[in-house]
Design an enzyme around this catalytic site. Structure first.
Site, PDB file in Angstrom:
ATOM      1  N   GLU A 330       0.896  -1.226   0.303  1.00 45.79           N
ATOM      2  CA  GLU A 330      -0.471  -0.025   0.041  1.00 45.79           C
ATOM      3  C   GLU A 330       0.865   1.505  -0.385  1.00 45.79           C
ATOM      4  OE1 GLU A 330      -4.630  -1.230   2.196  1.00 45.79           O
ATOM      5  OE2 GLU A 330      -3.051   0.007   3.510  1.00 45.79           O
ATOM      6  N   CYS A 331       0.902   2.229  -0.945  1.00 44.61           N
ATOM      7  CA  CYS A 331       1.574   3.446  -1.370  1.00 44.61           C
ATOM      8  C   CYS A 331       2.660   3.459  -0.763  1.00 44.61           C
ATOM      9  CB  CYS A 331       0.934   4.264   0.187  1.00 44.61           C
ATOM     10  SG  CYS A 331       0.945   5.643  -0.202  1.00 44.61           S
TER      11      CYS A 331
END
Length: 441
Positions: A330-331
């Site tokens: 994520e990210c």
């Protein structure tokens, strides 16, 4: 009819906008009440990873996010029920009290006022009084009399310059019938250090315990703690729903200063469902432990890109796992799964190369807002076609994103955004931070 469940008395700490002093006041109250022997359950409105970690240190209890845009009523009720057994619930708002999206989400626009109204928590409004006097009372009056106003407890004045300054504001507040619950003197030495995604993380603060003790002393000396506690109200909520379930049974979770953005409600939901969470540190060059899934959360990989580029054991272990098992990022975790990361100085650092993504911080551009992702392919825990609610918050630019897209991603207004995420074999990643699956219609 759904069964009602009682909650302990609660308050929402709100403000007209960011930078008013909400976090200082919240941390000070959490510790001051804890020092009085009370069990205080903290909450944070909206998508925020950093404040809940500060709350946990101050209160000695995990803090949970409450998000009306992304969460169903059942999930909100389930999280509010975490206050069971506490003497008091304290929720910290995000941005301004009424700030949210222009388009509604699952249960609202994401505003702190909506959460306060849902649970019957009166609002303590933190007002930065610098540069004004009687006008501060006019601001407070507008917030208290807004047509969507939740119950109003009173005002804590911040940045008071002198005794005369305080008297001028208090008299006008009294004339307008607005309780003043505290007046905090101007103290620039109490500011928490910040960086580009907000406050410096709790684990990196050089003296977090000392800072929280100073915040508590400030509130004890300059606020009426008894009146604040008396303003809290008990309420009931509908039957609590379950927390989101785990994406795998054994989860190797990257966890250090570069990978720290994990929501407490997700981790708690995984544990309660029987999942085993196995933390490891890429910055310490640790390979992922043997697991069913390797999960790389967001954080600050751009500040540690050089170390990550030379973390041979971590990179080799991650590649070995990806040969047969799923890996999701994520990210910041997504960036590390990519081919390269260009830091703010323009230096290119090789990442793990499991995806073709190339990102850059050389020219910073803010990407911020709620997101809805409709999966084009499965990710751990969710099938293709699932709709997930979350948010995006980063300053990186995409230089290359050559792999197959992972999802169709839209913002809160339903407009398509280019950050689709990527998939290649067993590896998936996205700038999208998951908050909760969208409930079935």
């Amino acid at each position: 009819m759904l069964e009602a469940h009682s909650l302990p008395p609660g308050l929402m700490i709100g403000a007209p906008g960011s930078g008013s002093g909400k976090t200082t006041v919240t941390l000070g109250l959490l510790r001051a009440f804890r020092d009085e022997g009370l069990g205080v359950q903290p909450f944070k409105n909206g998508p925020d990873y950093i404040d809940p970690a500060f709350h946990r240190v101050a209160a000695g209890r995990p803090s949970f996010n409450l998000d009306g845009w992304a969460m169903s009523p059942a999930l909100l009720a389930g999280l509010a029920a975490e206050a069971a057994g506490a003497d008091l619930a304290l929720a910290e708002g995000s941005m301004g009290l009424y700030d949210g999206t222009s388009a509604p989400g699952v249960t609202g626009r994401g505003a702190a006022a909506e959460i306060a109204a849902r649970f019957g928590w009166p609002v303590v409004l933190v007002l930065d009084a610098a540069g004004q006097a009687q006008s501060a009372a006019a601001t407070a009056l507008g917030f208290a009399r807004h047509p969507d106003a939740p119950p109003f407890a009173g005002v804590i004045l911040n940045n008071i310059a002198s005794a005369r300054h305080e008297v001028m504001i208090r008299r006008e507040m009294e004339r307008l019938g607005l309780p003043v619950l505290g007046a905090l003197p101007r103290r620039r030495d109490l500011a928490l250090p910040e960086r580009h995604l907000g406050l410096v993380q709790a684990g990196e603060h050089p003296d977090l315990e000392g800072a929280i003790l100073r915040f508590a002393a400030l509130l004890r000396d300059h606020a009426d703690l008894a009146a604040i506690r008396a303003a809290a109200r008990s309420t009931t909520t509908t039957a609590p729903g379950p927390l989101p379930g785990p994406p795998a049974q054994r989860i190797a979770l990257a966890s250090d200063a570069a990978f720290s953005f994990t929501y407490p409600h997700l981790l708690e939901g995984w544990r309660r469902a029987g999942a085993e969470i196995l933390p490891f540190s890429p910055l310490a060059d640790e390979a992922p432990p043997e697991a069913d899934l390797v999960w790389l959360p967001g954080g600050y990989p751009e500040l540690h890109a050089g170390r990550l580029a030379t973390a041979a054991r971590f990179r080799a272990g991650l590649r070995r796992h990806a040969e047969t098992g799923p890996v999701h990022g994520e990210c910041g975790g997504y960036m590390v799964l990519g081919e390269a990361l260009v830091d703010a100085a323009g230096v290119r650092h090789s990442m793990t190369g499991l995806l073709g993504l190339v990102t850059s911080f050389e020219r910073r551009r803010l990407h911020l807002g709620y997101r809805c992702a409709e999966l084009l392919a499965p990710v751990p825990g969710h099938a293709a076609g699932a709709r997930l609610r979350g948010h995006e918050f980063h300053y990186s630019s995409i230089l290359a994103q050559p792999d197959e897209p992972l999802a169709r991603v839209t913002n809160a207004e339903g407009e398509t955004v280019p950050e689709t995420g990527s998939r290649r074999g067993t590896v998936t990643g996205s700038f999208f931070h998951l908050i909760a699956p969208e409930p079935a219609a």
